[in-house]
Design an enzyme around this catalytic site. Sequence first.
Site, PDB file in Angstrom:
ATOM      1  N   THR A 107      12.775   3.727   4.229  1.00 57.13           N
ATOM      2  CA  THR A 107      11.576   3.742   5.124  1.00 57.13           C
ATOM      3  C   THR A 107      11.054   2.693   5.858  1.00 57.13           C
ATOM      4  O   THR A 107      10.115   2.509   6.599  1.00 57.13           O
ATOM      5  CB  THR A 107      10.698   4.741   4.742  1.00 57.13           C
ATOM      6  OG1 THR A 107      10.121   4.318   3.476  1.00 57.13           O
ATOM      7  CG2 THR A 107      11.087   6.271   4.592  1.00 57.13           C
ATOM      8  N   GLU A 156      18.976   1.124  15.749  1.00 56.59           N
ATOM      9  CA  GLU A 156      18.264   2.358  16.208  1.00 56.59           C
ATOM     10  C   GLU A 156      17.931   2.196  17.660  1.00 56.59           C
ATOM     11  O   GLU A 156      17.330   3.169  18.182  1.00 56.59           O
ATOM     12  CB  GLU A 156      17.002   2.875  15.389  1.00 56.59           C
ATOM     13  CG  GLU A 156      16.070   1.873  15.312  1.00 56.59           C
ATOM     14  CD  GLU A 156      14.754   2.181  14.215  1.00 56.59           C
ATOM     15  OE1 GLU A 156      13.689   2.482  14.758  1.00 56.59           O
ATOM     16  OE2 GLU A 156      15.105   2.325  13.067  1.00 56.59           O
ATOM     17  N   HIS A 182      12.953   7.688  12.606  1.00 57.94           N
ATOM     18  CA  HIS A 182      11.782   6.671  12.377  1.00 57.94           C
ATOM     19  C   HIS A 182      10.552   7.578  12.428  1.00 57.94           C
ATOM     20  O   HIS A 182       9.635   7.388  13.174  1.00 57.94           O
ATOM     21  CB  HIS A 182      11.646   5.797  13.479  1.00 57.94           C
ATOM     22  CG  HIS A 182      11.141   4.425  12.888  1.00 57.94           C
ATOM     23  ND1 HIS A 182      11.554   3.112  13.187  1.00 57.94           N
ATOM     24  CD2 HIS A 182       9.989   4.203  12.080  1.00 57.94           C
ATOM     25  CE1 HIS A 182      10.815   2.151  12.574  1.00 57.94           C
ATOM     26  NE2 HIS A 182       9.934   3.056  12.091  1.00 57.94           N
ATOM     27  N   GLN A 183      10.194   8.712  11.855  1.00 59.73           N
ATOM     28  CA  GLN A 183       9.374   9.753  11.800  1.00 59.73           C
ATOM     29  C   GLN A 183       8.301   9.667  10.690  1.00 59.73           C
ATOM     30  O   GLN A 183       7.413  10.410  10.577  1.00 59.73           O
ATOM     31  CB  GLN A 183       9.767  11.085  12.059  1.00 59.73           C
ATOM     32  CG  GLN A 183      10.307  11.615  10.786  1.00 59.73           C
ATOM     33  CD  GLN A 183      10.688  13.290  11.014  1.00 59.73           C
ATOM     34  OE1 GLN A 183      11.815  13.612  11.866  1.00 59.73           O
ATOM     35  NE2 GLN A 183      10.305  14.081  10.477  1.00 59.73           N
ATOM     36  N   ALA A 184       8.522   8.719   9.832  1.00 58.46           N
ATOM     37  CA  ALA A 184       7.796   8.895   8.541  1.00 58.46           C
ATOM     38  C   ALA A 184       6.330   8.636   8.779  1.00 58.46           C
ATOM     39  O   ALA A 184       5.343   9.206   8.038  1.00 58.46           O
ATOM     40  CB  ALA A 184       8.447   7.652   7.419  1.00 58.46           C
ATOM     41  N   PHE A 185       6.155   7.862   9.623  1.00 53.29           N
ATOM     42  CA  PHE A 185       4.665   7.678   9.939  1.00 53.29           C
ATOM     43  C   PHE A 185       3.984   8.845  10.743  1.00 53.29           C
ATOM     44  O   PHE A 185       2.806   8.995  10.768  1.00 53.29           O
ATOM     45  CB  PHE A 185       4.434   6.416  10.951  1.00 53.29           C
ATOM     46  CG  PHE A 185       4.788   6.567  12.409  1.00 53.29           C
ATOM     47  CD1 PHE A 185       3.940   7.294  13.365  1.00 53.29           C
ATOM     48  CD2 PHE A 185       6.170   6.684  13.016  1.00 53.29           C
ATOM     49  CE1 PHE A 185       4.270   7.599  14.720  1.00 53.29           C
ATOM     50  CE2 PHE A 185       6.488   7.317  14.137  1.00 53.29           C
ATOM     51  CZ  PHE A 185       5.360   7.418  14.931  1.00 53.29           C
ATOM     52  N   LYS A 187       0.920  -1.089  -0.163  1.00 51.13           N
ATOM     53  CA  LYS A 187       0.058  -0.072   0.114  1.00 51.13           C
ATOM     54  C   LYS A 187       0.853   1.295  -0.093  1.00 51.13           C
ATOM     55  O   LYS A 187       0.385   2.102  -0.932  1.00 51.13           O
ATOM     56  CB  LYS A 187      -0.966   0.105   1.273  1.00 51.13           C
ATOM     57  CG  LYS A 187      -2.040  -1.168   1.162  1.00 51.13           C
ATOM     58  CD  LYS A 187      -2.856  -0.952   2.366  1.00 51.13           C
ATOM     59  CE  LYS A 187      -3.966  -2.049   2.192  1.00 51.13           C
ATOM     60  NZ  LYS A 187      -5.037  -2.038   3.470  1.00 51.13           N
ATOM     61  N   ILE A 188       1.854   1.276   1.029  1.00 53.12           N
ATOM     62  CA  ILE A 188       2.535   2.332   0.971  1.00 53.12           C
ATOM     63  C   ILE A 188       3.514   2.721  -0.447  1.00 53.12           C
ATOM     64  O   ILE A 188       3.568   3.728  -0.932  1.00 53.12           O
ATOM     65  CB  ILE A 188       3.953   2.448   1.817  1.00 53.12           C
ATOM     66  CG1 ILE A 188       3.058   2.244   3.528  1.00 53.12           C
ATOM     67  CG2 ILE A 188       4.926   3.415   2.139  1.00 53.12           C
ATOM     68  CD1 ILE A 188       4.031   1.769   4.514  1.00 53.12           C
TER      69      ILE A 188
END
Length: 338
Positions: A238, A269, A301-304, A159-160
């Site tokens: 990502t 991380e 890890h901020q893509a969301f 989906k992404i």
Amino acid sequence: MENNKIVFFGTHSYDRHAFTDLNKQENLGFDLIYHRSFLDLHNADETHGAKAVCIFVNDRADREVLKKLKENNVEILALRCAGFNNVDLASAKEFGIKVVRVPAYSPHAIAEHVIALILTLNRKTHRAYSRTRDGNFSLHGLMGFDLYGKTAGVIGTGKIARVLIGILQGFGINVIAYDVFEDKEYEKKSGIKYVSLDELYEKSDIISLNCPLTQENKYLINKDSIAKMKDGVMIINTGRGPLINSEDLVNGLKSGKIGAAGLDVYEEEHDYFYQDRSDQIITDDNLSRLMSLNNVLITSHQAFFTQEAMHNIVSTTLHNVKDYFEGKELVNEVSVQS
């Protein structure tokens, strides 16, 4: 509900506010217990008295931790994320602990972050911003390239990735893709072309990793695959950190084989991301080296992290647990075969 307690691990202020607010707004009646620390064997006893535990990407749910949860009568493990590589699913099944996740919170959030990394690295706006604030208006070292007409290789077409592909095509970029499970109908409809990994490495100017982490694709990007890539290739990750061998990435960047790298995830991380380490020395040598390179952009890890995605994560997570307590079908359950 028979037992309304949910114990959360790895939480931050935005998590606590979002879950608390929705719990009240929808009158769900949960007793929410928050812990800042990541779940591991040392703090697993904090789950005592709760049937439900909620974790995120850097929490640890291996066999020993799950065994402790079982001893504490935990019945359901709710991931407030899509990935579940940090959970020993076989042990969860053995101990009778249900595992649920948030399979689709906002593909647009992740896809748009990929584009942000690509544009920033290509046009070097992060460097230009720092320069002009110091009164330096020179253009030296800031030259980019037209995205139009370039080829992007997308690994994974879930989906992404499909949202990302639509955006890339809007820039006039040719998209080729690799997926273990090729969707021929989607290929025809979208105008992409499925290719082998070797062909993707050979032809791509930009490579974006949008696949889940599995035992089979750990270190998908390594010295051998990097050697097959175009000189100056841009790599964006990502997905999950261990998709890339960090040492091989560093060497590829130093040699110039890799022209730029945008990383929202990193293989080690756990000790850094989501935490303020600004007053400490970064002891991870590969991370330190990556941070020192001006053609590398690392985000935590901020893509969301958009308003829409957070709302969907919170809502789906709480309703996953609610459905379990009410004996309903768990539509977002993760099975061993997943």
